[in-house]
Write an enzyme that holds these catalytic residues in place. Structure first.
Site, PDB file in Angstrom:
ATOM      1  N   CYS A   1      43.463  34.615  39.620  1.00  0.00           N
ATOM      2  CA  CYS A   1      42.879  35.199  40.804  1.00  0.00           C
ATOM      3  C   CYS A   1      41.551  35.227  40.045  1.00  0.00           C
ATOM      4  CB  CYS A   1      43.839  36.399  40.909  1.00  0.00           C
ATOM      5  SG  CYS A   1      43.757  37.004  41.846  1.00  0.00           S
ATOM      6  N   TYR A   2      41.890  37.133  39.433  1.00  0.00           N
ATOM      7  CA  TYR A   2      40.345  37.399  39.370  1.00  0.00           C
ATOM      8  C   TYR A   2      40.304  36.538  38.414  1.00  0.00           C
ATOM      9  CZ  TYR A   2      37.169  41.026  37.743  1.00  0.00           C
ATOM     10  OH  TYR A   2      36.231  41.533  36.715  1.00  0.00           O
TER      11      TYR A   2
ATOM     12  N   LYS B   1      63.428  43.228  31.362  1.00  0.00           N
ATOM     13  CA  LYS B   1      64.868  43.479  31.374  1.00  0.00           C
ATOM     14  C   LYS B   1      65.327  42.019  30.575  1.00  0.00           C
ATOM     15  CE  LYS B   1      66.709  46.587  32.806  1.00  0.00           C
ATOM     16  NZ  LYS B   1      66.941  48.033  32.541  1.00  0.00           N
TER      17      LYS B   1
END
Length: 513
Positions: free
Chosen positions: A82-83, A369
């Site tokens: 992405c970026y 988790k």
């Protein structure tokens, strides 16, 4: 033998630790560092690969987070996401601009399957996009390897220098073949041998805790949930009787949960812990009286927890460290670092400014988790505890919309108990990430026994997720929902309507507040 490492450079995106976790799923050790880490430090780490994360800025903005161009000359494979892909294009001669059409959510992407990144990937695959800027033109030495109908450079590569980039997010579950793409980068491009296991994390963490604590005394904030339980056992193995676990029953637990926690960790339980139970129900109810704003409730609960722990620490005498079961989704949603604040978790963003402990230890802070559960199994914690339903520290305080009262707590406790019981009877409990009942602040007209009622609506929620950063609404069979709703309306006083929440994350969160 030195373990193989892939490093993630954090440019401020929400998914930096999620990327690291996906790499660890490939059995390759991975850790996150700031984007402005020095080249010397990178050389010392000797990573097999580097991944640039997403970020909230534009690469051409004055305050943009940008690394040095020299990093591309280290000879280490780099993947920009992405970026991160836009940084690569921007620094190496391509053009990044505001996209004529922004892309958000699930998007069909066409990929070149002869690319090492897309080996074994479908020619048309569904990926998760989230961008307003795009790479308008790839650098001259790069080949375009993926595109969409509105994004001309959804993927690019320069294999000669080991540089790869994708505009979408392969790390999130919504990218259907994202894990295969990351595995291609880690295994085929970085040439990692995949010899790291969760047991290594447990061993190194126990050793690090021993060195940090020395002969100091430690207080562990034990809620009885998965995270704090794993943290407690980690500390017990590291420092033994130097540890005291304090369980605060704040009156916002699930039905019968206080007694269940004491049965496991108390004097008659399975662990040799110094265990203290503090019944502080009235204290918390008084502090929450008249409070309706979610963030304020979280911060009040967080501060009151700390004050109880401080009081208990004074009774024990000279406690140096406070241990919490903070995990990474708590950290990122609380807006620490560069990320936007979504909600303060009581043991992260909910901490008061002053805490009377030498240091706070959070051994699970960088785990998700499912990784915490793996660590729990490595520690020998029984499966029925490791796979227990997650429960937030602020408890039912954030599952009651509006003011928290003792009456409302009893309503949501009873409704939640019935719902969880029906889910378990149907054999659905093992396949769900989280499920619970919440009490809305909506009251509506109903009819019961030929008489008008004006009572509360309970909302049921169930999601499927592995990392708790993203989640899909679970498709609970209608007969299960119908039976649970019927029982709740008939058995729980003060409820005349039951709703089911069909929202995914994003745009919602898993909890209601």
């Amino acid at each position: 033998m030195k373990k193989e490492t892939v490093i993630v450079l954090d440019f401020g995106g929400q998914y930096n630790q999620l990327i690291a976790r996906r790499v660890r799923e490939c059995n390759v050790y991975c850790e996150v560092h700031p984007y402005n880490i020095s080249l010397e430090k990178i050389k010392q780490l000797q990573p097999k690969g580097i991944i640039f994360t997403g970020g909230p800025n534009s690469v051409y903005a004055e305050d943009a987070a940008i690394c040095g161009k020299e990093i591309f000359e280290l000879g280490i494979p780099i993947l920009g996401i992405c970026y991160g892909s836009q940084i690569m294009a921007h620094l190496l001669g391509g053009k990044v601009a505001s996209a004529p059409v922004s892309e958000y959510g699930k998007t069909e992407v066409e990929v070149e399957t002869d690319s090492a990144m897309f080996q074994g990937i479908s020619e048309k695959t569904i990926c998760w996009m989230s961008h307003t800027d795009y790479i308008e033109k790839a650098p001259e030495t790069f080949r375009v390897t993926a595109h969409t109908t509105v994004c001309p450079v959804a993927g690019m590569e320069c294999p000669e220098k080991g540089l790869y980039a994708v505009q979408f997010h392969p790390e999130v579950m919504h990218t259907v073949e994202g894990m295969a793409m990351l595995r291609n980068f880690v295994m085929n491009i970085c040439k990692c041998s995949a010899d790291w296991k969760m047991g290594s994390f447990v061993e190194t963490t126990i050793q690090a805790i021993k060195e940090k604590v020395g002969d100091g005394k430690v207080l562990c904030a034990l809620s009885g949930g998965v995270d704090s339980s794993v943290a407690a056992v980690l500390l017990a193995k590291a420092v033994g009787k130097q540890l005291t676990c304090v369980f605060v029953d704040h009156g916002l637990l699930r039905k019968n949960e206080g007694d269940e926690v004491e049965a496991v960790f108390g004097p008659e339980g399975s662990y040799e812990l110094n265990f203290i139970r503090v019944n502080a129900q009235e204290r918390f109810y008084q502090r929450l009286a008249g409070i309706t704003e979610p963030e304020q409730k979280r911060k009040i609960i967080g501060e009151e927890f700390i004050r109880v722990f401080e009081e208990e620490a004074k009774k024990i005498g000279a406690v140096d460290f406070l241990v919490q079961g903070t995990i990474y989704p708590d950290v990122i949603e609380s807006g620490l670092g560069k990320s936007a604040t979504i909600k303060s978790h009581h043991n992260v963003g909910g901490l008061p400014d002053y805490v009377d402990f030498k240091e706070i230890i959070e051994p699970l802070r960088m785990l998700f988790k499912d990784e915490v559960r793996k660590a729990g199994l490595e520690l020998g914690i029984p499966e029925h505890l490791v796979y227990r339903q997650p429960f937030p520290g602020p408890g039912l305080g954030i599952r009651i919309i509006g003011e928290v009262t003792e009456e409302k707590v009893h309503i949501v406790q009873d409704a939640d108990y019935i719902y969880r019981e029906e889910i378990a009877k149907a054999g659905l409990d093992k396949g769900l990430g989280q499920y619970f009942a919440a009490l809305t602040n909506m009251r509506s007209v109903g009819v019961m026994g030929d008489e008008r009622t004006y009572d509360y609506a309970v909302a049921l929620r169930a999601v499927c997720t592995s990392d708790f950063m993203t989640a899909d609404c679970a498709e609970i069979p209608w007969e299960v929902l119908s039976k649970a709703a019927n029982r709740i309306v008939n058995e729980v006083r003060g409820v005349n309507r039951v709703l089911y929440d069909c929202t995914s994350k994003p745009p919602g969160t898993i909890e209601f507040e």
